[in-house]
Write a protein that holds these residues in place. Structure first.
Motif, PDB file in Angstrom:
ATOM      1  N   GLY A   1      17.321   2.748  30.867  1.00  0.00           N
ATOM      2  CA  GLY A   1      17.801   3.881  30.082  1.00  0.00           C
ATOM      3  C   GLY A   1      18.291   3.537  28.686  1.00  0.00           C
ATOM      4  O   GLY A   1      18.687   4.437  27.949  1.00  0.00           O
ATOM      5  N   GLU A   2      18.260   2.266  28.316  1.00  0.00           N
ATOM      6  CA  GLU A   2      18.703   1.889  26.977  1.00  0.00           C
ATOM      7  C   GLU A   2      17.625   2.254  25.956  1.00  0.00           C
ATOM      8  O   GLU A   2      16.435   2.083  26.201  1.00  0.00           O
ATOM      9  CB  GLU A   2      18.996   0.385  26.900  1.00  0.00           C
ATOM     10  N   GLU A   3      18.067   2.766  24.811  1.00  0.00           N
ATOM     11  CA  GLU A   3      17.132   3.211  23.787  1.00  0.00           C
ATOM     12  C   GLU A   3      17.029   2.207  22.649  1.00  0.00           C
ATOM     13  O   GLU A   3      18.021   1.576  22.272  1.00  0.00           O
ATOM     14  CB  GLU A   3      17.545   4.579  23.247  1.00  0.00           C
ATOM     15  N   TYR A   4      15.827   2.111  22.103  1.00  0.00           N
ATOM     16  CA  TYR A   4      15.507   1.228  20.988  1.00  0.00           C
ATOM     17  C   TYR A   4      14.932   2.117  19.896  1.00  0.00           C
ATOM     18  O   TYR A   4      13.897   2.752  20.085  1.00  0.00           O
ATOM     19  CB  TYR A   4      14.498   0.160  21.415  1.00  0.00           C
ATOM     20  N   VAL A   5      15.619   2.166  18.764  1.00  0.00           N
ATOM     21  CA  VAL A   5      15.271   3.098  17.699  1.00  0.00           C
ATOM     22  C   VAL A   5      14.480   2.364  16.615  1.00  0.00           C
ATOM     23  O   VAL A   5      14.985   1.443  15.976  1.00  0.00           O
ATOM     24  CB  VAL A   5      16.546   3.730  17.094  1.00  0.00           C
ATOM     25  N   ILE A   6      13.241   2.796  16.447  1.00  0.00           N
ATOM     26  CA  ILE A   6      12.382   2.255  15.402  1.00  0.00           C
ATOM     27  C   ILE A   6      12.514   3.200  14.208  1.00  0.00           C
ATOM     28  O   ILE A   6      12.179   4.383  14.317  1.00  0.00           O
ATOM     29  CB  ILE A   6      10.904   2.194  15.876  1.00  0.00           C
ATOM     30  N   PRO A   7      13.023   2.716  13.079  1.00  0.00           N
ATOM     31  CA  PRO A   7      13.296   3.614  11.957  1.00  0.00           C
ATOM     32  C   PRO A   7      12.028   4.272  11.410  1.00  0.00           C
ATOM     33  O   PRO A   7      10.923   3.747  11.562  1.00  0.00           O
ATOM     34  CB  PRO A   7      13.944   2.695  10.917  1.00  0.00           C
ATOM     35  N   GLY A   8      12.217   5.415  10.782  1.00  0.00           N
ATOM     36  CA  GLY A   8      11.108   6.173  10.218  1.00  0.00           C
ATOM     37  C   GLY A   8      10.554   5.604   8.935  1.00  0.00           C
ATOM     38  O   GLY A   8       9.631   6.164   8.360  1.00  0.00           O
ATOM     39  N   GLU A   9      11.095   4.502   8.486  1.00  0.00           N
ATOM     40  CA  GLU A   9      10.516   3.798   7.344  1.00  0.00           C
ATOM     41  C   GLU A   9      10.329   2.340   7.750  1.00  0.00           C
ATOM     42  O   GLU A   9      11.241   1.710   8.268  1.00  0.00           O
ATOM     43  CB  GLU A   9      11.367   3.915   6.076  1.00  0.00           C
ATOM     44  N   VAL A  10       9.116   1.871   7.604  1.00  0.00           N
ATOM     45  CA  VAL A  10       8.776   0.515   8.021  1.00  0.00           C
ATOM     46  C   VAL A  10       8.361  -0.263   6.780  1.00  0.00           C
ATOM     47  O   VAL A  10       7.521   0.207   6.009  1.00  0.00           O
ATOM     48  CB  VAL A  10       7.619   0.546   9.052  1.00  0.00           C
TER      49      VAL A  10
ATOM     50  N   ALA B   1      12.939  -5.365  17.578  1.00  0.00           N
ATOM     51  CA  ALA B   1      13.963  -5.918  16.686  1.00  0.00           C
ATOM     52  C   ALA B   1      14.145  -5.069  15.432  1.00  0.00           C
ATOM     53  O   ALA B   1      15.105  -5.276  14.679  1.00  0.00           O
ATOM     54  CB  ALA B   1      13.623  -7.356  16.316  1.00  0.00           C
ATOM     55  N   LEU B   2      13.259  -4.108  15.212  1.00  0.00           N
ATOM     56  CA  LEU B   2      13.475  -3.170  14.107  1.00  0.00           C
ATOM     57  C   LEU B   2      14.738  -2.351  14.338  1.00  0.00           C
ATOM     58  O   LEU B   2      15.316  -1.814  13.400  1.00  0.00           O
ATOM     59  CB  LEU B   2      12.265  -2.249  13.931  1.00  0.00           C
ATOM     60  N   ASP B   3      15.151  -2.252  15.598  1.00  0.00           N
ATOM     61  CA  ASP B   3      16.439  -1.639  15.920  1.00  0.00           C
ATOM     62  C   ASP B   3      17.489  -2.709  15.675  1.00  0.00           C
ATOM     63  O   ASP B   3      17.700  -3.589  16.510  1.00  0.00           O
ATOM     64  CB  ASP B   3      16.463  -1.161  17.375  1.00  0.00           C
ATOM     65  N   LYS B   4      18.109  -2.651  14.534  1.00  0.00           N
ATOM     66  CA  LYS B   4      19.057  -3.695  14.105  1.00  0.00           C
ATOM     67  C   LYS B   4      20.309  -3.759  14.964  1.00  0.00           C
ATOM     68  O   LYS B   4      21.060  -4.727  14.891  1.00  0.00           O
ATOM     69  CB  LYS B   4      19.445  -3.499  12.634  1.00  0.00           C
ATOM     70  N   SER B   5      20.537  -2.759  15.798  1.00  0.00           N
ATOM     71  CA  SER B   5      21.731  -2.770  16.643  1.00  0.00           C
ATOM     72  C   SER B   5      21.518  -3.573  17.928  1.00  0.00           C
ATOM     73  O   SER B   5      22.446  -3.743  18.703  1.00  0.00           O
ATOM     74  CB  SER B   5      22.139  -1.336  16.998  1.00  0.00           C
TER      75      SER B   5
END
Length: 119
Positions: free
Chosen positions: A22-31, A68-72
């Motif tokens: 259930g953990e979420e990994y957020v890939i930002p909308g700017e790459v 790893a794009l999810d910096k958190s």
């Protein structure tokens, strides 16, 4: 009057992957461009691989770089093996990220960056 090119309209909503716990990994909308080059390099390397084990290892490394794009988050190989140890997970994460990047590049807003507000 100044001509304003509003780059903020290019920022898209993120892509979010949820793992089996259930953990979420957020890939930002700017790459950034370096990441896009890295993904292209992975794709070229995977095409040349002949052993399935090497292909899986490259896919896992690619998943590390994507998540790893999810910096958190601290994304490690152990985490990938624990929470994404299914070929379907790998396929979905890689394919959806590539589609996400393609959508960013093809964003129709990039054709209309000029602001109608002029000073």
């Amino acid at each position: 009057m100044a001509k304003i090119i509003d780059l903020s309209v290019l920022v898209r909503d993120p892509l979010i992957f949820r793992d089996i716990k259930g953990e979420e990994y957020v890939i930002p909308g700017e790459v950034d461009l370096d990441f896009m080059l890295k993904i292209n390099a992975y794709q070229e390397r995977i095409k040349k691989v002949t052993k399935e084990e090497d292909s899986i290892n490259l896919g896992r490394q690619m998943m590390i770089d994507i998540l790893a794009l999810d910096k958190s988050k601290d994304i490690t190989m152990d985490l990938i093996k624990e929470r994404f140890n299914d070929i379907r997970h790998m396929k979905i994460i890689i394919e959806q990220t590539i589609l996400f990047i393609r959508d960013i590049v093809k964003d129709p807003n990039s054709l209309s960056l000029e602001s109608t507000n002029r000073e």
